[in-house]
Every structure is written in structure tokens, then in C-alpha cells.
Design a protein around this motif. Structure first.
Motif, PDB file in Angstrom:
ATOM      1  N   VAL A 210       0.852  -1.197   0.000  1.00 56.48           N
ATOM      2  CA  VAL A 210       0.000   0.000   0.000  1.00 56.48           C
ATOM      3  C   VAL A 210       0.883   1.240   0.000  1.00 56.48           C
ATOM      4  N   ALA A 211       0.587   2.187  -0.877  1.00 54.28           N
ATOM      5  CA  ALA A 211       1.201   3.509  -0.800  1.00 54.28           C
ATOM      6  C   ALA A 211       0.527   4.226   0.370  1.00 54.28           C
ATOM      7  N   VAL A 212       1.308   4.752   1.306  1.00 50.38           N
ATOM      8  CA  VAL A 212       0.750   5.298   2.544  1.00 50.38           C
ATOM      9  C   VAL A 212       0.744   6.818   2.561  1.00 50.38           C
ATOM     10  N   SER A 213       1.878   7.453   2.254  1.00 50.73           N
ATOM     11  CA  SER A 213       1.987   8.897   2.449  1.00 50.73           C
ATOM     12  C   SER A 213       2.951   9.500   1.441  1.00 50.73           C
ATOM     13  N   LEU A 214       2.610  10.726   0.977  1.00 48.35           N
ATOM     14  CA  LEU A 214       3.521  11.472   0.103  1.00 48.35           C
ATOM     15  C   LEU A 214       4.537  12.272   0.911  1.00 48.35           C
ATOM     16  N   LYS A 215       4.107  12.795   2.069  1.00 45.88           N
ATOM     17  CA  LYS A 215       4.983  13.591   2.938  1.00 45.88           C
ATOM     18  C   LYS A 215       4.759  13.178   4.377  1.00 45.88           C
ATOM     19  N   PRO A 216       5.617  12.404   4.980  1.00 46.98           N
ATOM     20  CA  PRO A 216       6.825  11.842   4.385  1.00 46.98           C
ATOM     21  C   PRO A 216       6.476  10.706   3.421  1.00 46.98           C
ATOM     22  N   GLN A 217       7.427  10.329   2.607  1.00 45.09           N
ATOM     23  CA  GLN A 217       7.218   9.280   1.607  1.00 45.09           C
ATOM     24  C   GLN A 217       7.270   7.922   2.297  1.00 45.09           C
ATOM     25  N   LEU A 218       6.081   7.297   2.445  1.00 42.28           N
ATOM     26  CA  LEU A 218       5.964   6.024   3.152  1.00 42.28           C
ATOM     27  C   LEU A 218       5.126   5.041   2.348  1.00 42.28           C
ATOM     28  N   VAL A 219       5.506   3.768   2.415  1.00 42.10           N
ATOM     29  CA  VAL A 219       4.728   2.671   1.849  1.00 42.10           C
ATOM     30  C   VAL A 219       4.653   1.584   2.915  1.00 42.10           C
ATOM     31  N   SER A 220       3.748   0.619   2.718  1.00 40.34           N
ATOM     32  CA  SER A 220       3.669  -0.479   3.685  1.00 40.34           C
ATOM     33  C   SER A 220       3.446  -1.806   2.969  1.00 40.34           C
ATOM     34  N   VAL A 221       3.833  -2.863   3.675  1.00 37.78           N
ATOM     35  CA  VAL A 221       3.614  -4.235   3.221  1.00 37.78           C
ATOM     36  C   VAL A 221       3.212  -5.041   4.442  1.00 37.78           C
ATOM     37  N   CYS A 222       2.253  -5.938   4.278  1.00 42.11           N
ATOM     38  CA  CYS A 222       1.872  -6.850   5.360  1.00 42.11           C
ATOM     39  C   CYS A 222       2.673  -8.140   5.217  1.00 42.11           C
ATOM     40  N   ILE A 223       3.302  -8.548   6.318  1.00 40.73           N
ATOM     41  CA  ILE A 223       4.166  -9.727   6.311  1.00 40.73           C
ATOM     42  C   ILE A 223       3.726 -10.675   7.413  1.00 40.73           C
ATOM     43  N   LYS A 224       3.609 -11.944   7.059  1.00 38.26           N
ATOM     44  CA  LYS A 224       3.180 -12.957   8.030  1.00 38.26           C
ATOM     45  C   LYS A 224       4.158 -13.024   9.199  1.00 38.26           C
ATOM     46  N   ARG A 225       3.618 -12.923  10.383  1.00 37.66           N
ATOM     47  CA  ARG A 225       4.449 -12.983  11.583  1.00 37.66           C
ATOM     48  C   ARG A 225       5.161 -14.329  11.647  1.00 37.66           C
ATOM     49  N   GLY A 226       6.428 -14.305  12.014  1.00 39.17           N
ATOM     50  CA  GLY A 226       7.208 -15.529  12.120  1.00 39.17           C
ATOM     51  C   GLY A 226       7.960 -15.885  10.854  1.00 39.17           C
ATOM     52  N   SER A 227       7.860 -15.070   9.814  1.00 42.01           N
ATOM     53  CA  SER A 227       8.561 -15.357   8.562  1.00 42.01           C
ATOM     54  C   SER A 227      10.072 -15.347   8.799  1.00 42.01           C
ATOM     55  N   GLY A 228      10.727 -16.455   8.473  1.00 35.63           N
ATOM     56  CA  GLY A 228      12.178 -16.538   8.598  1.00 35.63           C
ATOM     57  C   GLY A 228      12.886 -15.598   7.642  1.00 35.63           C
ATOM     58  N   THR A 229      12.336 -15.436   6.450  1.00 32.96           N
ATOM     59  CA  THR A 229      12.932 -14.522   5.481  1.00 32.96           C
ATOM     60  C   THR A 229      12.862 -13.093   5.990  1.00 32.96           C
ATOM     61  N   TRP A 230      11.714 -12.715   6.550  1.00 31.69           N
ATOM     62  CA  TRP A 230      11.587 -11.360   7.068  1.00 31.69           C
ATOM     63  C   TRP A 230      12.561 -11.116   8.226  1.00 31.69           C
ATOM     64  N   ARG A 231      12.797 -12.129   9.058  1.00 31.61           N
ATOM     65  CA  ARG A 231      13.772 -11.978  10.145  1.00 31.61           C
ATOM     66  C   ARG A 231      15.147 -11.612   9.588  1.00 31.61           C
ATOM     67  N   GLN A 232      15.504 -12.165   8.432  1.00 29.33           N
ATOM     68  CA  GLN A 232      16.788 -11.829   7.808  1.00 29.33           C
ATOM     69  C   GLN A 232      16.779 -10.430   7.202  1.00 29.33           C
TER      70      GLN A 232
END
Length: 170
Positions: free
Chosen positions: A44-66
């Protein structure tokens, strides 16, 4: 419209959520000299000022931990030719980057070739949300490719888009 009913199981809820088409992104970085990455469709594109985006990530993801501790991450918006890439980066085992073309930045962000856009980001905040975390990213640099159609995830499968050409009345 059928009468609304309560959703009683995860499979039915997953099917329901799958009725909303989304773009497909990858989150990638170099970690200890090796490419690490994952796919995500909840961007999701979140904000222009400041420039922010978001992603939902499954809790416990080993890849995300890295990935989460890296100075910079690359977010690539996948294109119409990337369905195999999306599946490859989502697999649990094996070399996820085997045969993939990518570029990296000096800060370790990794971008896939032939995407529709590339965002260099850093983690701003993680917000617990049920069995996922909403990860807020600060955008540092970005670019987009013109005339490249996106990859779309809908009903548990990948699709491409085609522009609708409107004919002019004469």
C-alpha cells in the motif's frame, strides 16, 4: 447479492480476500553477501509527505527476520512476465535467486530486472496486526518503467492486465 454470512474457516476467508486483485511485489536485500528475498501482495502507498509505503508480512517469517535488520531493502513491482519469479521467491526451500537477474545498491537493496518499478526503502516501523505485521517503509529513492504491464494476484493465481482501448465516436 446473496445474504451475508459469518466466515467460519480460514480457507473461506482466504478465498474471500483473494477476490480483491493486488499487485505483486518482492522485498529483497543482500544479507551477508547473499541475496535474500520474498514476495508480498499486500503493498500500500501510505503517504507522500513523508514518503511512506507499507507491506503486510506474516508474523514468524524466517525470510523477514533476515531482511528486517538490513540498512536498505529493495521493493520491486513485478511485471507481466514475472509469475515464475513470484513463485520462485515464495518457495520455502532451494535457491530462490537461481537464474534471476538483479542489481544491488551499495547499501544492499536488491532489485529484480524487468520490473515495473523499484523502490529503495528502510524499515520505519512494524505494527502488529493479527497474524501479520504491517511494516511501514520510508522511501529513499525510486524509479518506474514505462509501458510495462504489472503482474496481478487474483483468486489464488497470477494474471496480467491489458489496457482498455476506448474508441472515439465519429
Amino acid at each position: 447479492m446473496n445474504m451475508l454470512s459469518n466466515i467460519s474457516d480460514d480457507a473461506e476467508l482466504r478465498r474471500l480476500f483473494g477476490r480483491f486483485p493486488t499487485g505483486v511485489t518482492t522485498l529483497c536485500a543482500m544479507v551477508d553477501g547473499q541475496p535474500v528475498g520474498m514476495t508480498a501482495s499486500a503493498f500500500v502507498a501510505v503517504s507522500l509527505k513523508p514518503q511512506l509505503v507499507s507491506v503486510c508480512i506474516k508474523r514468524g517469517s524466517g525470510t523477514w527476520r533476515q531482511l528486517r535488520a538490513q540498512k536498505r531493502l529493495g521493493i520491486s513491482f513485478l511485471s507481466h512476465g514475472h509469475s515464475g519469479v513470484a513463485r520462485q521467491l515464495a518457495q520455502k526451500t532451494g535457491d530462490r535467486f537461481l537464474g534471476l537477474d538483479y542489481e544491488t545498491t551499495p547499501d544492499g537493496a536488491l532489485f529484480l530486472a524487468n520490473a515495473t518499478a523499484w523502490l529503495e526503502c528502510s524499515v520505519e516501523q512494524e505494527i502488529p496486526a493479527g497474524d501479520h505485521d504491517i511494516v511501514l517503509f520510508r522511501l529513499h529513492r525510486a524509479t518506474a518503467a514505462d509501458n510495462v504491464m504489472p503482474l496481478v494476484f487474483h483468486s489464488s493465481d497470477f494474471h496480467t492486465l491489458a489496457p482498455i482501448h476506448h474508441s472515439s465516436a465519429t
